[in-house]
Design an enzyme around this catalytic site. Structure first.
Site, PDB file in Angstrom:
ATOM      1  N   ASP A  48       0.914  -1.137   0.000  1.00 34.63           N
ATOM      2  CA  ASP A  48       0.000   0.000   0.000  1.00 34.63           C
ATOM      3  C   ASP A  48       0.953   1.186   0.000  1.00 34.63           C
ATOM      4  O   ASP A  48       1.587   1.478   1.024  1.00 34.63           O
ATOM      5  CB  ASP A  48      -0.869   0.015   1.261  1.00 34.63           C
ATOM      6  CG  ASP A  48      -1.838   1.172   1.246  1.00 34.63           C
ATOM      7  OD1 ASP A  48      -1.408   2.298   0.896  1.00 34.63           O
ATOM      8  OD2 ASP A  48      -3.017   1.000   1.577  1.00 34.63           O
ATOM      9  N   HIS A  49       1.097   1.856  -1.129  1.00 36.34           N
ATOM     10  CA  HIS A  49       2.218   2.806  -1.224  1.00 36.34           C
ATOM     11  C   HIS A  49       2.079   3.974  -0.246  1.00 36.34           C
ATOM     12  O   HIS A  49       3.056   4.639   0.059  1.00 36.34           O
ATOM     13  CB  HIS A  49       2.449   3.264  -2.667  1.00 36.34           C
ATOM     14  CG  HIS A  49       1.487   4.303  -3.154  1.00 36.34           C
ATOM     15  ND1 HIS A  49       0.244   4.001  -3.608  1.00 36.34           N
ATOM     16  CD2 HIS A  49       1.599   5.650  -3.256  1.00 36.34           C
ATOM     17  CE1 HIS A  49      -0.367   5.114  -3.974  1.00 36.34           C
ATOM     18  NE2 HIS A  49       0.434   6.140  -3.774  1.00 36.34           N
ATOM     19  N   HIS A  68      -5.640   2.984   1.295  1.00 37.69           N
ATOM     20  CA  HIS A  68      -4.881   4.131   1.801  1.00 37.69           C
ATOM     21  C   HIS A  68      -5.559   4.830   2.986  1.00 37.69           C
ATOM     22  O   HIS A  68      -4.927   5.153   3.979  1.00 37.69           O
ATOM     23  CB  HIS A  68      -4.662   5.176   0.703  1.00 37.69           C
ATOM     24  CG  HIS A  68      -4.134   4.609  -0.579  1.00 37.69           C
ATOM     25  ND1 HIS A  68      -3.234   3.575  -0.613  1.00 37.69           N
ATOM     26  CD2 HIS A  68      -4.367   4.934  -1.872  1.00 37.69           C
ATOM     27  CE1 HIS A  68      -2.936   3.293  -1.876  1.00 37.69           C
ATOM     28  NE2 HIS A  68      -3.615   4.102  -2.651  1.00 37.69           N
TER      29      HIS A  68
END
Ligand code: BG6
Length: 514
Positions: free
Chosen positions: A190-191, A253
């Site tokens: 999950d950047h 996010h």
């Protein structure tokens, strides 16, 4: 006593990095640049190799040229076509492969063994799948059948979101990859967890004596998380029209940021201890019990034609590859409760959307107001104290407090204490993907989502999606370039709150002393 993990001391082992989807957008925009930055900063072992894998034929030279171009365009370090570049590029090879053909994987194995021999790499292999999730299962099986997981050294799987489109599909996907890889060898990206300021939340909370004691329902009135984007759906209409804002941004996010803000202090700074605390937050989210509760607490919107900075912007339904009658939401805002002792009664408001006026990610912690019937409050309207964590594109922390107006007898004005990390001269924060790749290669899994986190987030989101599916037409609209549907403002107004302006727009109201 178990020791805390000291990241600085973790060595970067020699390994081969397999990039499936090597001719795709993610590789070009994020992954090649991340590898090059790590190399430039001496964060890769000298003996590393990258094998790009994709369907289309490409010579080694063409592939290395692709990598060069991507770095020139997207990397924070520029490359020069000199000896140093040549030495770096030699570590890159390409393999054209049909991922359904096991023979291709056998050939890949031979190619890998030669590279490992050349660089003395002891069989450590990291498989990064920048591919559609439907392919994760077949690739995992063929890696196994093709003998790629045999021999000494670790074998890790790194996968991108979306991890399924609901709990059921995520479970199926997970069962497939778990037949081949162990949970501890799976790194789900999950950047947002790789962003500097998201990682900083832990430090701000747990290393400051004046925040942690106040971090609860006795002192915090509400918490707001905004992730606004100016872009529309660009060339991703086909994917986005099936996903929508809730699944594209909410399930991952937004909920991940919420876990970082709300979790209990872990007893040790070990990946599993931190992830245990995060998953407890997800399990404590109060579920919406029926469609009425969803309607009351979750606002969904879609942008219609509008404008920003003097430019006309089309409606979502007019975007490329989007159904002209689409009811997909491009915006959602919701009120959540974390039902535990710390947070009982504190609303968390989260919102995200495309085609909003600014690109920003901010977390605002609004503290409870001082009593109005005593001393200063009797005479003045006091603004609540705010702690703002700026994640993106500005990085920093901003605290709003009340102080006496200089020169006046007792007038009070809000003033700002601001730490702008991205303003600091010479700061060139590593990109999220740099941090995450570096962590994955070192076996540091804290900032990757564990399966139980993914599953809990889907269970929560599924209830909303199911309620929406019952009545797909009930959708608010907002003009592109505006702050979303007015219903999202009413969501807070009903509770006596309002969205705090983000991206420095609260500044007009505040006195700055820099
Ligand atoms: C991705 C979403 O995960 O995050 C995109 O799929 C979104 O729709 C992007 O634009 C936002 O990431 P960032 O880092 O640019 O804020």
């Amino acid at each position: 006593m178990a020791e805390n993990l000291n990241l600085e001391q973790l060595q970067t082992p020699s390994s081969v990095f397999f990039l499936f989807g090597a001719t795709g957008d993610l590789a070009r925009r994020k992954l090649f640049p991340a590898i090059y930055s790590l190399y430039r900063e001496g964060k890769l072992a000298d003996d590393f190799a990258v094998i790009g894998v994709a369907r289309r034929p490409r010579t080694q030279e063409e592939f290395r040229e692709d990598v060069y171009q991507s770095i020139q365009e997207f990397c924070r370090y520029k490359a020069e076509a000199n000896e140093e570049w040549y030495a770096f590029a030699q570590h890159f090879e390409y393999k054209a492969l049909d991922i359904n053909d096991v023979n291709g994987f056998r050939e890949l194995k031979e190619q890998t063994e030669k590279i490992e021999e050349r660089y003395h790499i002891p069989g450590n292999r990291m498989f990064y799948l920048a591919l559609a999730p439907e392919l994760f299962g077949s690739v995992s099986f063929n890696l196994q059948k093709g003998g790629m997981l045999e021999g000494q050294g670790w074998k890790r799987l790194v996968i991108e979101k979306p991890f399924g489109y609901d709990l059921k599909s995520a479970e199926t996907l997970n069962e497939q990859i778990r037949q081949v890889f162990r949970e501890e060898d799976i790194y789900r990206i999950d950047h947002y967890l790789g962003k500097e300021m998201v990682q900083n939340i832990e430090v701000i909370r747990f290393a400051n004596a004046f925040f942690e004691p106040l971090w609860n329902n006795m002192h915090i009135a509400n918490i707001q998380i905004t992730l606004s984007e100016t872009v529309g759906v660009e060339e991703r209409g086909g994917y986005y029209d099936h996903a929508g804002a809730l699944k594209d941004m909410g399930q991952n996010h937004m909920l991940q940021m919420l876990t970082m803000i709300a979790m209990e202090p872990p007893s040790r700074l070990l990946p599993e201890d931190i992830r245990d605390e995060k998953v407890k937050v997800l399990r404590s989210l109060r579920p919406y019990l029926n469609a009425e509760e969803v309607e009351k607490n979750v606002i969904r919107g879609q942008y219609i034609a509008g404008s920003a900075n003097g430019q006309e912007l089309p409606a979502y339904r007019a975007e490329d590859k989007v159904d002209p009658n689409s009811n997909t939401e491009t915006y959602f805002a919701t009120k959540l409760f974390v039902d535990n002792f710390r947070w009982a009664g504190v609303p968390f408001y989260i919102r995200t959307g495309k085609r909003l006026p600014v690109k920003t990610t901010e977390i605002v912690v609004e503290f409870r107001s001082m009593p109005t019937n005593v001393y200063l409050g009797q005479k003045h309207k006091l603004e609540p104290n705010l702690l703002v964590i700026r994640v993106n594109p500005m990085e920093g922390i901003y605290v709003k407090i009340n102080a006496k107006k200089p020169g006046s007898e007792s007038d009070i004005q809000p003033v700002a204490m601001d730490f702008c990390q991205s303003c600091m001269v010479g700061i060139n924060s590593p990109e999220a993907y740099e941090r995450l790749l570096h962590d994955a290669v070192r076996g540091e899994s804290t900032y990757f989502t564990r399966w139980d986190e993914v599953a809990s987030a889907w269970s929560f989101v599924d209830r909303i999606a199911e309620a929406w599916a019952e009545d797909p037409g009930k959708l608010s609209t907002y003009p592109a370039g505006s702050w979303g549907p007015t219903e999202a403002d009413e969501l807070l107004e009903k509770d006596g709150f309002h969205w705090w302006p983000v991206n420095g727009q609260d500044e007009d109201n505040v006195v700055w002393n820099k």
